[in-house]
Enzyme design. Structure first.
Site, mmCIF file in Angstrom:
data_model
loop_
_atom_site.group_PDB
_atom_site.id
_atom_site.type_symbol
_atom_site.label_atom_id
_atom_site.label_comp_id
_atom_site.label_asym_id
_atom_site.label_seq_id
_atom_site.Cartn_x
_atom_site.Cartn_y
_atom_site.Cartn_z
ATOM 1 N N LYS A 1 -7.494 -12.816 -5.895
ATOM 2 C CA LYS A 1 -8.605 -13.045 -4.982
ATOM 3 C C LYS A 1 -9.780 -12.134 -5.335
ATOM 4 C CE LYS A 1 -9.621 -13.064 -0.005
ATOM 5 N NZ LYS A 1 -9.082 -12.781 1.343
ATOM 6 N N LYS B 1 0.810 -1.223 0.000
ATOM 7 C CA LYS B 1 0.000 0.000 0.000
ATOM 8 C C LYS B 1 0.844 1.273 0.000
ATOM 9 C CE LYS B 1 -4.132 -2.014 2.093
ATOM 10 N NZ LYS B 1 -5.102 -1.971 3.224
ATOM 11 N N LYS C 1 -13.702 -6.649 -3.159
ATOM 12 C CA LYS C 1 -14.584 -5.499 -3.371
ATOM 13 C C LYS C 1 -13.807 -4.257 -3.761
ATOM 14 C CE LYS C 1 -14.836 -4.384 1.613
ATOM 15 N NZ LYS C 1 -14.119 -5.539 2.168
#
Length: 330
Positions: A192, A111, A195
């Site tokens: 994976k 990130k 959302k």
């Protein structure tokens, strides 16, 4: 009974992968475990959030927990920010953490990569996660493979604290479901289902309407050979769809393979779409009953009260062990 803790961020509507890989197992766990299910909104603000959307997502996630079958008579459902002990113990866990080990966390590296400025909270996310778990003297933490590194750090921090101060915390074990732990993207079986994927065709949202679900499944990628057979290495796309079919229908993968041995992908995906729609239909109906109800607020109020009582007992023990505050009068 052993204690289970799990937390999910309210950062968007959960996917079919979240349901099959996690929440469906939570419903089973609550029957013979003391379960705490936490909506970790303080973790969500490690990245910028729209305040109104965040509150909407918090409420939506709470309704989904209940809609899938979490029973407030068996489990404790609550919002992280409504239990102040999480942030308090999170700071204490930072004080026994080392910068080097936090910088080695895979999610922090992913990130923060390529960014000029990074929130300090991205670095200190794992100590807060450790606090979430340790406050409830947790025995088992059901997680996906992507969270295993954070759980290993939680164990390290608990052992470090216990050794340095006092034997306060239970050392939690990681529990990774053998089936359905990792449902993959509909358009890229190497990733994976998430959302956060910018392509909505890559996932089924638990609140997608019937038409949208059918369209997404029918457009899901498959493999070159038009045979419905399970093989993760050679046929990852159809194997992922078979896993979804099995988990939604309750049928074994071998039975599904037999059912489609003389049929192609078109028939299979058409039937899979119906299976998914029927699996999510009762969940969506219950969700719609709860989302704007006082029943949902009552359950969350009760959950916060119960979580606060348990969390404060652990926090006070940890504070005494560290020497914080004043000595209690008898």
């Amino acid at each position: 009974m052993k204690t289970v803790f799990s937390g999910i961020q309210p950062s968007g509507t959960l996917t079919l992968g979240n349901y099959l890989g996690a929440m469906k197992h939570f419903v089973e766990l609550q029957n013979n475990h003391n379960c705490y299910f936490c909506i970790v909104d303080q973790h969500a603000i490690t990245v910028p959030q729209d305040r109104l959307k965040l509150r909407e997502n918090i409420r939506s996630l709470a309704a989904l927990y209940l809609a899938v079958g979490i029973d407030p008579e068996k489990s404790t459902l609550f919002i992280q920010s409504e239990v102040p002990a999480h942030a308090q113990l999170g700071w204490m866990m930072q004080c026994v953490s080392y910068i080097g080990e936090l910088e080695r966390m895979t999610q922090f590296k992913d990130k923060s990569a390529g960014k000029e400025a990074v929130n300090a909270s991205l670095l200190t996310y794992p100590p807060l996660m450790a606090a979430d778990i340790l406050l409830y003297q947790t025995d088992l933490v059901p997680v996906g493979e992507d969270q295993k590194q954070h759980l290993e750090l939680t164990r390290d921090l608990a052992e470090r604290f216990n050794k340095k101060y006092n034997d306060i915390f239970t050392i939690p074990e990681v529990s990774i479901p053998k089936v359905g732990a990792r449902i993959m993207s509909l358009n890229d079986p190497s990733k994976k289902m998430s959302k956060s994927n910018p392509n909505p065709k890559s996932y089924i949202s638990m609140l997608d309407d019937e038409k949208t679900m059918i369209k997404k499944i029918k457009s899901a990628v498959t493999d070159s050979a038009n045979t419905v057979a399970f093989n993760r290495e050679e046929k990852p796309a159809i194997s992922n769809l078979l896993s979804i079919y099995s988990l939604c229908s309750g049928k074994s993968i071998s039975d599904i393979e037999d059912l489609y041995k003389d049929k192609g992908y078109g028939d299979f995906k058409g039937d899979l779409a119906n299976v998914v729609v029927e699996a999510l239909r009762p969940i969506q109906q219950r969700y719609n009953e709860l989302i704007n109800s006082s029943e949902l607020d009552d359950i969350l109020d009760h959950g916060a009260e119960k979580a606060n009582r348990t969390a404060m007992k652990t926090l006070e023990k940890a504070e005494r062990a560290m020497g914080l505050g004043r000595k209690r009068r008898k």
